[in-house]
Write a protein that holds these residues in place. Structure first.
Motif, short mmCIF file in Angstrom:
data_model
loop_
_atom_site.label_atom_id
_atom_site.label_comp_id
_atom_site.label_asym_id
_atom_site.label_seq_id
_atom_site.Cartn_x
_atom_site.Cartn_y
_atom_site.Cartn_z
N GLU A 255 1.11 -0.97 -0.15
CA GLU A 255 -0.11 0.36 0.25
C GLU A 255 0.63 1.03 0.22
O GLU A 255 2.14 1.35 0.79
CB GLU A 255 -1.09 -0.13 1.61
N GLY A 256 0.14 2.21 -0.66
CA GLY A 256 1.38 3.62 -1.16
C GLY A 256 1.33 4.07 0.61
O GLY A 256 0.96 4.00 1.86
N ALA A 257 2.78 4.42 1.23
CA ALA A 257 3.57 4.93 2.47
C ALA A 257 2.81 6.01 2.59
O ALA A 257 1.84 5.74 4.25
CB ALA A 257 4.65 5.74 1.87
N PHE B 42 -7.58 -13.16 12.46
CA PHE B 42 -6.00 -13.93 11.92
C PHE B 42 -5.41 -13.18 10.65
O PHE B 42 -6.31 -12.32 9.89
CB PHE B 42 -5.89 -15.21 11.08
N THR B 43 -4.09 -12.85 10.42
CA THR B 43 -3.44 -12.11 8.80
C THR B 43 -3.34 -12.55 8.40
O THR B 43 -3.14 -13.88 7.95
CB THR B 43 -2.69 -11.20 9.88
N TYR B 44 -3.83 -11.88 6.74
CA TYR B 44 -3.44 -12.43 5.59
C TYR B 44 -2.61 -11.20 4.83
O TYR B 44 -3.21 -9.91 4.98
CB TYR B 44 -4.15 -13.13 5.25
N ARG B 45 -1.71 -11.97 3.58
CA ARG B 45 -1.40 -10.56 3.03
C ARG B 45 -1.85 -9.67 2.45
O ARG B 45 -2.38 -10.18 1.47
CB ARG B 45 -0.34 -11.39 2.65
N ASN B 46 -2.46 -8.30 2.63
CA ASN B 46 -2.32 -7.59 1.30
C ASN B 46 -2.57 -7.99 0.13
O ASN B 46 -1.25 -8.33 -0.45
CB ASN B 46 -2.28 -6.09 1.85
N VAL B 47 -3.49 -7.83 -0.66
CA VAL B 47 -3.66 -7.95 -2.01
C VAL B 47 -3.92 -6.93 -2.85
O VAL B 47 -5.12 -6.25 -2.94
CB VAL B 47 -4.24 -9.29 -3.16
N GLU B 48 -3.37 -6.79 -4.27
CA GLU B 48 -4.13 -5.79 -5.47
C GLU B 48 -5.60 -5.83 -4.93
O GLU B 48 -5.74 -7.24 -5.48
CB GLU B 48 -3.12 -5.18 -6.35
N SER C 146 -0.88 4.09 4.27
CA SER C 146 -0.67 3.37 5.63
C SER C 146 -0.92 4.23 6.51
O SER C 146 -1.34 3.78 8.03
CB SER C 146 0.71 2.51 5.50
N ALA C 147 0.36 5.73 6.22
CA ALA C 147 0.31 6.22 7.32
C ALA C 147 -0.67 6.80 7.72
O ALA C 147 -1.00 7.20 8.83
CB ALA C 147 1.70 7.10 6.58
N LEU C 148 -1.30 7.68 6.82
CA LEU C 148 -2.76 8.31 7.83
C LEU C 148 -3.53 7.42 8.32
O LEU C 148 -4.66 7.46 9.23
CB LEU C 148 -3.59 9.08 6.14
N SER C 149 -3.57 6.01 7.45
CA SER C 149 -4.20 4.93 8.52
C SER C 149 -4.83 4.51 9.42
O SER C 149 -4.94 4.44 10.71
CB SER C 149 -4.76 4.05 7.60
N ARG C 150 -2.51 4.67 10.25
CA ARG C 150 -2.76 4.65 11.08
C ARG C 150 -3.23 5.54 11.96
O ARG C 150 -2.86 5.56 13.14
CB ARG C 150 -0.77 3.67 11.03
N LEU C 151 -2.16 6.55 11.14
CA LEU C 151 -2.40 7.92 12.61
C LEU C 151 -4.02 8.13 12.64
O LEU C 151 -4.60 8.02 13.99
CB LEU C 151 -2.19 8.91 11.78
#
Ligand code: UDP
Ligand code: MG
Length: 327
Positions: free
Chosen positions: A126-128, A191-197, A131-136
């Motif tokens: 995901e774009g940096a 559970f966590t899975y790898r993000n897909v496009e 993902s930074a914004l969503s984390r915030l």
């Protein structure tokens, strides 16, 4: 009664719906469970509805509901859950970002007694900035909200029948499903899975839509922003009081001071800013109350797999040589 209902909201997904459907069938058939797929066409303007009609005609396990216009993903998920009849319902996106291969694992976890199984994506690829914004945002939400919302835990989840019934029993118009799923409680596991496009087509969540969704989320599950306004007002009042006392003490000690325009202006501007922001927050809540008070339905259905024959679409009427229902 079928065991599993897969609920899939689709908005302009014609490019990917066939690939999604085959992947889903390929993942579900080996499980030997009975299943149905409840597609919801959220007022698509492309060929999505046509594809859904065909899929439903070819396979009786496929059902669909089509809206009269775009009502948003939340409404589409609600319609899908209402249509679902299985012991277990799974919510999935149509763009293959929620891998159907994970379904057997989710069913297995449900068998261990969990009412909610959440597949949580990581943020790889995901774009940096995004993902930074969503984390915030999630950090802010966690601090402000009365319910717990986990970063990356989207709408890809399995719900038991009683969890679905519980979700459906909540009558609010403003639906923020991430909050609702957390509010209903029950035992849940993730559970966590790898993000897909996204496999094809494009995301419907531009920056603005995402921002509005974020504000919706923050406001629809708590009244803390109002509380924050009260606290800010109180702090300001106390500091103003302190400042006034300080000025009075100065006047008593040194005589009258020259008036300070800067202080005055700063105070006025700061205060009006805070007042405007507070009014905005209150306005948002009043707007929400207004919306809820109207008691409008969440969506309008124009066609389902059963009604399709009774309400031919306008294009079908035209090809049949008629101009429309009013002619
Ligand atoms: N969707 C919908 N109505 C909308 C917007 C999106 O039903 O108004 C559906 C869309 O078809 C997809 C899912 O919601 O199945 C997720 O949308 P999208 O992939 O655009 O969001 P993203 O994965 O980028 O967050
Ligand atoms: Mg997507």
């Amino acid at each position: 009664m079928v065991h599993l209902s897969v609920v899939v909201p689709c908005f302009n997904e014609a490019e990917v719906i066939d690939a999604f459907h085959s992947a889903l069938i390929a993942a579900l058939e080996p499980t030997r469970e009975t299943f149905e797929i409840c597609y919801v066409d959220d007022g698509s303007s492309d060929r999505t509805l046509m594809r859904l009609r065909q899929l439903a005609a070819e396979d009786c396990r496929v059902r669909f509901t089509s809206f009269s216009r775009n009502f948003g993903k939340e409404s589409a998920m609600l319609a899908g859950l209402r249509a679902s009849g299985g012991d277990v319902a799974v919510l999935m996106d149509a763009d293959l970002q929620h891998p159907p291969e994970l379904l057997p694992r989710m069913l297995e976890m449900h068998r261990h007694g969990y009412d909610q199984v959440v597949a949580q994506r990581d943020r790889s690829g995901e774009g940096a900035l995004r993902s930074a914004l969503s984390r915030l945002y999630y950090r802010l939400v966690r601090r402000c909200m009365d319910v717990e919302v986990v970063d990356g835990a989207g709408d890809f989840r399995l719900l038991s029948r009683r969890a679905v019934d519980c979700v459906l029993s909540l009558p609010e118009t403003n639906r923020f499903s991430k909050g609702i799923f957390s509010w209903i409680g029950f035992d849940s596991v993730s559970f966590t899975y790898r993000n897909v496009e996204r496999a094809a087509g494009e995301s419907k969540w531009g920056g603005r839509r995402l921002l509005n969704y974020g504000i919706d989320g923050l406001l629809s599950f708590n009244s803390r922003p109002l509380r924050l306004a009260i606290h800010t007002g109180l702090c300001l009042f106390l500091s103003a009081l302190g400042y006034a006392l300080w000025i009075i003490a100065n006047v008593m000690l040194d005589g009258v001071d020259t008036p300070g325009y800067t202080t005055l202006l700063t105070a006025i501007v700061a205060l009006s800013g805070i007042q405007l922001a507070t009014l905005g927050v209150i306005g948002e809540y009043v707007g929400r109350i207004y919306h809820e008070a109207k008691r409008r339905p969440h969506y309008v259905v124009s066609e389902t797999e059963r009604s399709g024959a009774f309400f031919p679409s306008r294009s079908a009427l035209k090809t049949a040589g008629r101009t429309g229902p009013t002619a």
